[in-house]
Design an enzyme around this catalytic site. Structure first.
Site, PDB file in Angstrom:
ATOM      1  N   SER A  90      28.275 -29.757  11.076  1.00  0.00           N
ATOM      2  CA  SER A  90      27.277 -29.406  12.082  1.00  0.00           C
ATOM      3  C   SER A  90      26.415 -30.619  12.418  1.00  0.00           C
ATOM      4  CB  SER A  90      26.398 -28.264  11.571  1.00  0.00           C
ATOM      5  OG  SER A  90      27.194 -27.146  11.214  1.00  0.00           O
ATOM      6  N   ARG A 100      28.282 -16.348  -0.545  1.00  0.00           N
ATOM      7  CA  ARG A 100      27.699 -16.686   0.756  1.00  0.00           C
ATOM      8  C   ARG A 100      26.734 -15.614   1.253  1.00  0.00           C
ATOM      9  NH1 ARG A 100      31.462 -19.067   4.688  1.00  0.00           N
ATOM     10  NH2 ARG A 100      32.097 -21.118   3.908  1.00  0.00           N
ATOM     11  N   MET A 158      32.015 -21.527  -5.830  1.00  0.00           N
ATOM     12  CA  MET A 158      32.184 -22.318  -4.606  1.00  0.00           C
ATOM     13  C   MET A 158      31.384 -23.615  -4.691  1.00  0.00           C
ATOM     14  SD  MET A 158      32.218 -19.287  -1.718  1.00  0.00           S
ATOM     15  CE  MET A 158      32.821 -20.329  -0.389  1.00  0.00           C
ATOM     16  N   GLY A 159      31.429 -24.402  -3.605  1.00  0.00           N
ATOM     17  CA  GLY A 159      30.721 -25.667  -3.566  1.00  0.00           C
ATOM     18  C   GLY A 159      31.490 -26.766  -2.872  1.00  0.00           C
ATOM     19  N   ARG A 160      32.699 -26.434  -2.418  1.00  0.00           N
ATOM     20  CA  ARG A 160      33.554 -27.414  -1.752  1.00  0.00           C
ATOM     21  C   ARG A 160      33.768 -28.606  -2.671  1.00  0.00           C
ATOM     22  NH1 ARG A 160      32.344 -29.537   4.324  1.00  0.00           N
ATOM     23  NH2 ARG A 160      30.746 -30.682   3.165  1.00  0.00           N
ATOM     24  N   ASP A 179      26.459 -25.258  -0.440  1.00  0.00           N
ATOM     25  CA  ASP A 179      27.069 -26.285  -1.285  1.00  0.00           C
ATOM     26  C   ASP A 179      26.073 -27.311  -1.823  1.00  0.00           C
ATOM     27  OD1 ASP A 179      29.454 -25.037  -0.657  1.00  0.00           O
ATOM     28  OD2 ASP A 179      29.930 -26.424   0.967  1.00  0.00           O
ATOM     29  N   ARG A 203      33.422 -21.522 -35.821  1.00  0.00           N
ATOM     30  CA  ARG A 203      32.143 -21.096 -36.397  1.00  0.00           C
ATOM     31  C   ARG A 203      31.873 -19.608 -36.170  1.00  0.00           C
ATOM     32  NH1 ARG A 203      28.092 -20.618 -32.583  1.00  0.00           N
ATOM     33  NH2 ARG A 203      28.353 -21.713 -30.590  1.00  0.00           N
ATOM     34  N   GLU A 227      35.066 -25.227  -7.412  1.00  0.00           N
ATOM     35  CA  GLU A 227      36.335 -25.180  -6.686  1.00  0.00           C
ATOM     36  C   GLU A 227      36.887 -26.570  -6.390  1.00  0.00           C
ATOM     37  OE1 GLU A 227      35.933 -23.222  -2.932  1.00  0.00           O
ATOM     38  OE2 GLU A 227      34.144 -24.329  -2.352  1.00  0.00           O
ATOM     39  N   THR A 286      23.547 -24.874   4.044  1.00  0.00           N
ATOM     40  CA  THR A 286      24.837 -24.710   3.373  1.00  0.00           C
ATOM     41  C   THR A 286      24.600 -24.371   1.913  1.00  0.00           C
ATOM     42  OG1 THR A 286      26.839 -25.870   2.600  1.00  0.00           O
ATOM     43  CG2 THR A 286      24.915 -27.219   3.054  1.00  0.00           C
ATOM     44  N   ARG A 323      29.767 -12.109 -18.882  1.00  0.00           N
ATOM     45  CA  ARG A 323      29.516 -12.373 -20.297  1.00  0.00           C
ATOM     46  C   ARG A 323      29.412 -11.063 -21.083  1.00  0.00           C
ATOM     47  NH1 ARG A 323      28.170 -16.411 -23.495  1.00  0.00           N
ATOM     48  NH2 ARG A 323      27.810 -17.928 -21.835  1.00  0.00           N
TER      49      ARG A 323
END
Length: 322
Positions: free
Chosen positions: A107, A254, A171-173, A129, A213, A224, A127, A156
């Site tokens: 963008s 997202r 995610m996070g590219r 990310d 332990r 990712e 974003t 967990r």
């Protein structure tokens, strides 16, 4: 620069807080006597002339909503000179004096192209990310982080109930920020990020050390951009014999209502965009550094290195997961 009428669009992947940014831009502009037009469907809307005037009510009751009410769309046509020329024609047709763009790296590059054509633009980093140059945090990152953390906490619970190892892909590219912060906050045994590749043997050793332990379950977070969680999970199961499951969180990160932090950040950035436009600035991008609003030349910002991962936090996570 004469400033009477501005437009705003959201582009690229949606991010929680985009609506809050549009609200802030619109209301701050109206407060200063400007007219505001919203562009629907990102740069495609510019090419199609899909602009609608916004008033105070247009942006009411949206600060808490995820996504973007202006919508977003990929636009290959805008990458061409002909497409950008159509966009400028429509901006002039609606007598728009400046454009605010909320989005990520792609963008920003679109805004850079318009600036090169002589049309005033301001970029806001939207974003999940957290990978935009010139800012410590992007709009949407905190919400995505908390969404991922909530999922990790729930996984967990079942991991401990069934004595399993879980590999969770976030995610996070090409950026590892979501993985890093969610992994530390969620007490993950290992965090795999693209900025600092880790030998899988170290992950296996850390898991085995926990088993030795008496630890009954483990959590491994994979960004990712660092590889496929399924491949990591398969290798863990093969080498350790542990009951290993894989979860890919995907686009759930997202969506959702933006956190307070994202609403405040988006509001501050949107208002600041109007401030700098009123100062006569253009071809700038807004950021936050050390809690302070800043603006940088868009060319300089895009020439900077990508937002760097805090490797001290990564090291801390390893120390705390022994």
């Amino acid at each position: 620069m004469s400033l009477k009428r501005i437009a705003i669009l959201t582009s690229g992947g949606d991010a929680p807080g985009m609506n809050a940014a549009v609200r802030a831009v619109t209301r701050k502009a109206i407060f200063h006597g400007l007219e505001v037009f919203g562009v629907y469907n990102g740069y495609q809307g510019l090419i199609n002339g899909d602009l609608v005037q916004l008033n105070l009510g247009s942006v009411g009751d949206i600060i808490q909503r995820g996504g973007t009410f202006l919508r977003s769309a990929r636009c290959p046509e805008f990458r061409t000179e002909e497409g950008r020329a159509k966009a400028v024609v429509n901006l002039k047709k609606f007598e728009i004096d400046a454009l605010v763009v909320v989005g990520g790296d792609g963008s920003y590059r679109g805004a850079q192209k318009l600036t090169g054509l002589g049309f005033p633009t301001i970029g806001l980093p939207g974003t999940i990310d957290n990978d935009i140059p010139g800012t410590d945090y992007t709009i949407g990152f905190d919400t995505a982080l908390n969404t991922a953390l909530e999922a990790i906490d729930k996984i967990r619970d079942t991991a401990s109930s069934h004595e399993r190892t879980y590999v969770i892909e976030v995610m996070g590219r090409d950026a590892g920020d979501i993985a890093l912060y969610a992994g530390l906050a969620g007490g993950a045994e290992s965090i795999l990020v693209p900025e600092r590749p880790e030998d899988l043997k170290e992950v296996l050793n850390r898991i085995q050390s926990g088993v030795n332990r008496g630890k009954k379950h483990s959590i491994v977070i994979v960004a990712e951009g660092a590889g496929r969680a399924q491949d990591v999970g398969d290798e863990i199961a093969k080498e350790t014999g542990l009951d290993t499951r894989v979860t890919v969180l995907g686009h759930v990160q997202r969506g959702g209502a933006p956190t307070a932090a994202d609403r405040v950040l988006a509001s501050r950035m949107g208002a600041y965009a109007i401030d700098i436009l009123l100062e006569g600035k253009q071809g700038r991008v807004v950021g936050v550094r050390g809690g302070k609003m800043v603006d940088l030349d868009i060319d300089e910002a895009l020439d900077e290195n990508k937002h760097e991962l805090d490797l001290e936090i990564l090291e801390l996570s390893k120390q705390l997961s022994i």
